[in-house]
Motif scaffolding. Sequence first.
Motif, PDB file in Angstrom:
ATOM      1  N   GLU A   1       0.772  -1.165   0.011  1.00 33.00           N
ATOM      2  CA  GLU A   1      -0.009   0.079  -0.066  1.00 33.00           C
ATOM      3  C   GLU A   1       0.947   1.231  -0.044  1.00 33.00           C
ATOM      4  N   TYR A   2       2.169   1.160   0.580  1.00 25.18           N
ATOM      5  CA  TYR A   2       2.890   2.528   0.607  1.00 25.18           C
ATOM      6  C   TYR A   2       4.513   1.873   0.480  1.00 25.18           C
ATOM      7  N   THR A   3       5.040   2.378  -0.097  1.00 33.33           N
ATOM      8  CA  THR A   3       6.638   2.424  -0.023  1.00 33.33           C
ATOM      9  C   THR A   3       7.377   4.029   0.111  1.00 33.33           C
ATOM     10  N   VAL A   4       8.791   3.781   0.406  1.00 33.34           N
ATOM     11  CA  VAL A   4       9.220   4.961   0.718  1.00 33.34           C
ATOM     12  C   VAL A   4      10.445   4.802  -0.290  1.00 33.34           C
ATOM     13  N   VAL A   5      10.445   5.913  -1.439  1.00 33.51           N
ATOM     14  CA  VAL A   5      11.649   5.719  -2.225  1.00 33.51           C
ATOM     15  C   VAL A   5      12.428   7.226  -2.395  1.00 33.51           C
ATOM     16  N   PRO A   6      13.774   7.429  -2.650  1.00 32.84           N
ATOM     17  CA  PRO A   6      14.350   8.397  -2.599  1.00 32.84           C
ATOM     18  C   PRO A   6      13.916   9.342  -3.651  1.00 32.84           C
ATOM     19  N   ALA A   7      13.733  10.805  -3.472  1.00 28.79           N
ATOM     20  CA  ALA A   7      12.988  11.700  -4.157  1.00 28.79           C
ATOM     21  C   ALA A   7      13.556  11.731  -5.677  1.00 28.79           C
ATOM     22  N   HIS A   8      14.775  11.378  -5.696  1.00 31.56           N
ATOM     23  CA  HIS A   8      15.664  11.584  -7.106  1.00 31.56           C
ATOM     24  C   HIS A   8      15.088  10.497  -7.963  1.00 31.56           C
ATOM     25  N   ILE A   9      14.631   9.240  -7.742  1.00 40.54           N
ATOM     26  CA  ILE A   9      14.076   8.377  -8.614  1.00 40.54           C
ATOM     27  C   ILE A   9      12.696   8.348  -8.649  1.00 40.54           C
ATOM     28  N   ALA A  10      11.973   9.313  -8.145  1.00 40.07           N
ATOM     29  CA  ALA A  10      10.610   9.573  -8.255  1.00 40.07           C
ATOM     30  C   ALA A  10      10.079  10.259  -9.522  1.00 40.07           C
ATOM     31  N   THR A  11       9.109  10.126 -10.211  1.00 38.23           N
ATOM     32  CA  THR A  11       8.871  11.000 -11.250  1.00 38.23           C
ATOM     33  C   THR A  11       7.414  11.688 -11.044  1.00 38.23           C
ATOM     34  N   LEU A  12       7.698  12.944 -11.462  1.00 40.26           N
ATOM     35  CA  LEU A  12       6.680  13.902 -11.308  1.00 40.26           C
ATOM     36  C   LEU A  12       5.892  13.807 -12.306  1.00 40.26           C
ATOM     37  N   VAL A  13       4.362  13.801 -11.990  1.00 42.34           N
ATOM     38  CA  VAL A  13       3.682  13.472 -13.215  1.00 42.34           C
ATOM     39  C   VAL A  13       2.404  14.454 -12.893  1.00 42.34           C
ATOM     40  N   PRO A  14       1.837  14.985 -13.918  1.00 46.74           N
ATOM     41  CA  PRO A  14       0.675  16.113 -13.990  1.00 46.74           C
ATOM     42  C   PRO A  14      -0.555  15.901 -13.397  1.00 46.74           C
ATOM     43  N   ALA A  15      -0.922  14.458 -12.967  1.00 50.18           N
ATOM     44  CA  ALA A  15      -1.943  14.266 -12.331  1.00 50.18           C
ATOM     45  C   ALA A  15      -1.973  12.865 -11.722  1.00 50.18           C
ATOM     46  N   VAL A  16      -2.658  12.543 -10.651  1.00 54.31           N
ATOM     47  CA  VAL A  16      -2.595  11.555 -10.005  1.00 54.31           C
ATOM     48  C   VAL A  16      -3.694  10.508 -10.802  1.00 54.31           C
ATOM     49  N   THR A  17      -3.194   9.802 -11.763  1.00 50.85           N
ATOM     50  CA  THR A  17      -4.208   8.920 -12.521  1.00 50.85           C
ATOM     51  C   THR A  17      -3.545   7.902 -13.065  1.00 50.85           C
ATOM     52  N   PRO A  18      -4.364   6.521 -13.176  1.00 50.58           N
ATOM     53  CA  PRO A  18      -3.439   5.461 -13.382  1.00 50.58           C
ATOM     54  C   PRO A  18      -2.911   5.269 -14.836  1.00 50.58           C
ATOM     55  N   GLU A  19      -3.105   6.105 -15.672  1.00 47.85           N
ATOM     56  CA  GLU A  19      -2.573   6.156 -17.066  1.00 47.85           C
ATOM     57  C   GLU A  19      -1.003   6.345 -16.653  1.00 47.85           C
ATOM     58  N   TYR A  20      -0.691   7.057 -16.057  1.00 45.80           N
ATOM     59  CA  TYR A  20       0.714   7.435 -15.914  1.00 45.80           C
ATOM     60  C   TYR A  20       1.433   6.397 -15.324  1.00 45.80           C
TER      61      TYR A  20
END
Length: 254
Positions: free
Chosen positions: A8-27
């Motif tokens: 349900e939750y996981t913690v990752v370093p910010a530098h490997i996260a991807t910024l997306v325009p909206a919280v939708t499953p398509e991304y």
Amino acid sequence: MAPGSFAEYTVVPAHIATLVPAVTPEYLTLLVSGTTAYISLKELGGLEEGKKVLVTAAAGGTGQFAVQLAKKAKCHVIGTCSSAQKSAFLRSIGCDRPIDYSMERVGPVLRQEYPGGVDVVYESVGGAMFDLAVQALAIKGRLIVIGFISGYQTPTGLSPVRAETLPAKLLQKSASVRGFFLNHYLSEYREAMGHLVKMCASGDLVCQVDLGDLSAGGRFTGLEAVFRAVDYMYMGRNTGKVVVELPHSVNSKL
């Protein structure tokens, strides 16, 4: 792309996260499936205008992107699928010749309609489909293996390679078979993901999601639905990327 699936939750370093325009499953479809198609075709496909490209499991999570990216390269795209519904979906995203193998045999269609063979095969099924793909290669054709779903449920996950016949078939056509595993191309990942996110946000790329609404038990919701979602995928029922929704729980202390 970090360890910790089915959580349900996981913690990752910010530098490997991807910024997306909206919280939708398509991304979510882009994280593995989209980038696999984008990088493999870019690095190994040699796509050019007019080339004939065969995509197996074309209406699946990764195949949908291979079809669209090949069309954007002005190729002629053939896609295999298992139902009329999937065939219609493939046409809607630009596939020139969907082959619904519940209604017609793939081998005869390829031999009759493409006697000169196909230039690139994007292959993720394995087994008999891999054999058909090798047979269908044109002179100097390229076959890219990105998976072999037909063998995932065997004890080893691998089917035997017929080493006595494959070299001769490749030699006769000066053809090649290349494997692609995303983890070996992570240096290309950030650029690919950024490009695909922009395409998705602008509507230039269809990112089909299957939430299980048509499955026997209904929409895939909660971790308890994961097993149904996996079975649904192995049965070949999905169109696009299978996604399981996790209900949001709000903690006022956070």
